[in-house]
Enzyme design. Structure first.
Site: not given
Ligand code: GLC
Length: 443
Positions: A41, A44, A173, A218, A371, A415
């Site tokens: 990602w 990330d 999200d 979630r 979340y 997380e």
């Molecule tokens: C989730 C988070 C997003 C992140 C991804 C991978 O989708 O909302 O921000 O980049 O996970 O960690």
């Protein structure tokens, strides 16, 4: 004695976090979590490199260089680069529908908060000046192309504010502003139907996040299915921003994204200066416009910054952690910064046992376990800590840094975290938590 205990705690955390990053290392890049997120990602990897630079600079460089393999020929950096050539996620996104997607790398068709310039600058600080210059020159074309794409394709009215076309692009999200926009634009009928027939449990069997984690931590069924439907719509439009923004469904001038962009522009200018490269005039004009445009997201009546709906042309007056992010830009006035710090300290808003909640506690959306609708996340804390430092609120920055480190020491590199109890939630051994904890223990 206290400082000795803190030192031992930091050393132990550092070792624990290093191990998480090593376990999630896939060679040239790192997965956010071995179970839940098996791809690369964009933001990330940027957070990861910011931490990794304290452990292994060369590997931090590779983490960022590997992002550029996914860059589209029009300049877009996708939010995800999929592992391997054949997999379900790749099929779902089918980025080949766009003539701009890279032929040999499978990616998603949307972007992610533009953290790359910040990460490149941070990693560069660990290199000697001549090596830094060379590396900056290597990374600059990709960053410039990306920022130019953001302005060219996502700021059609030259407002200085970039528009996002899917909540995943915001990185937060299901945060309340996006859910509000979704409600305003209309939840698809079939999603209502699935929900009313209580078929969420079947959907949960198909979702990777609910198969690998607790469903009540979630995104809701309605949120997940609506966002899936929005994704299919983008795919039908070949991820072409001009087409999408002509008749947009979800289109938001997102506060987090635009704050990250403003900070990233500052970093980009610094990288270019060190490298001895002149930035294109058009880009510089857009960068300057963005700084001024932030005030368009300020609402005098409630004394807060918000996201703005591009389609409806108005602020989405639903608060989230985004409200504090203008601190991170480094460009807000002293008066505004003071107002944000006061919000942060207010019990009905962001003051909790384990700050900072992703949604103010007084919001109708607030849920400490769900979340982006309540839990504390380490990346947003990191943004605020760095912003407080830059705005001269050193004591507040130190307190938040200390609390963040204590929370992770207590519950592990999770997380996200329950802001009332500090309990760890979501994925275990989460890479950006580990990386940013390393960065916070080092400076
Ligand atoms: C989730 C988070 C997003 C992140 C991804 C991978 O989708 O909302 O921000 O980049 O996970 O960690």
């Amino acid at each position: 004695m206290l400082s000795y205990i803190l030192k031992v705690m930091s050393d132990q955390l550092f070792e624990q976090a290093k191990k998480v990053l090593a376990d999630n290392d896939r060679g040239a890049w790192t997965v956010p979590s071995g179970t839940l997120y098996p791809h690369q990602w964009l933001w990330d990897s940027c957070f990861i490199a910011i931490g990794l630079r304290h452990v292994n600079v060369a590997r931090a460089q590779t983490e960022l260089e590997s992002l550029l393999r996914g860059q589209w020929t029009n300049g877009m950096l996708p939010d995800m680069i999929f592992s391997g050539q054949t997999n379900l996620d790749g099929l779902l996104w089918d980025s080949a529908v766009s003539p701009f997607s890279p032929p040999k790398v499978l990616t998603s068709g949307i972007t992610d908060p533009p953290m790359l310039a910040e990460a490149v600058l941070a990693v560069g600080q660990k290199l000697s000046l001549p090596v830094r210059r060379t590396w900056f020159r290597q990374m600059l074309p990709g960053i410039i192309k990306f920022h130019e794409w953001l302005y060219r394709e996502r700021d059609p009215n030259h407002e200085g504010l970039v528009t996002l076309v899917h909540p995943y692009e915001s990185g937060l999200d299901d945060s309340p502003p996006w859910i509000e926009e979704l409600k305003a634009r209309g939840i698809p009928l079939w999603v209502h139907l699935v929900n009313n027939l209580h078929l969420g449990f079947i959907v949960n069997l198909l979702r990777r996040d609910t198969r690998n984690g607790k469903a009540d931590q979630r995104m809701s069924t309605v949120g997940a299915l609506s966002f899936f439907s929005a994704l299919r719509r983008l795919r039908r439009q070949s991820y072409d921003s001009a087409k999408i923004l002509k008749r947009p469904y979800l289109a938001v001038q997102d506060l987090v994204f635009n704050c990250v962009l403003i900070r990233s522009n500052t970093c980009l200018a610094e990288i270019a200066k060190t490298a001895g490269v002149t930035l294109p005039d058009g880009l510089v004009k857009n960068m300057e416009r963005s700084e001024l445009a932030l005030e368009k997201l300020w609402d005098e009546a409630t004394g807060q910054y918000y996201c703005r709906s591009f389609s409806r042309g108005k602020l989405i007056r639903e608060s989230s952690i985004a409200a504090l992010l203008p601190l991170y830009t480094g460009v807000v006035s002293r008066e505004r910064a003071q107002q944000l710090v006061e919000m942060m300290k207010k019990r009905s808003l962001f003051k909790v046992n384990w700050p900072l909640p992703s949604v103010p506690t007084s919001s109708i959306y607030f849920n400490p376990a769900k979340y982006w609708q309540g839990p504390t996340w380490v990346n947003t804390n990191w943004f605020v800590i760095r912003g407080l430092e830059r705005s001269g609120f050193k004591e507040e920055a130190d307190t938040l840094r200390q609390k963040t480190l204590e929370m992770v020491a207590k519950s592990g590199c999770r997380e996200y975290f329950n802001p009332l109890t500090g309990e760890g939630l979501g994925a275990e051994n989460f890479s950006w938590t580990a990386a940013l904890v390393i960065d916070l223990t080092k400076n």
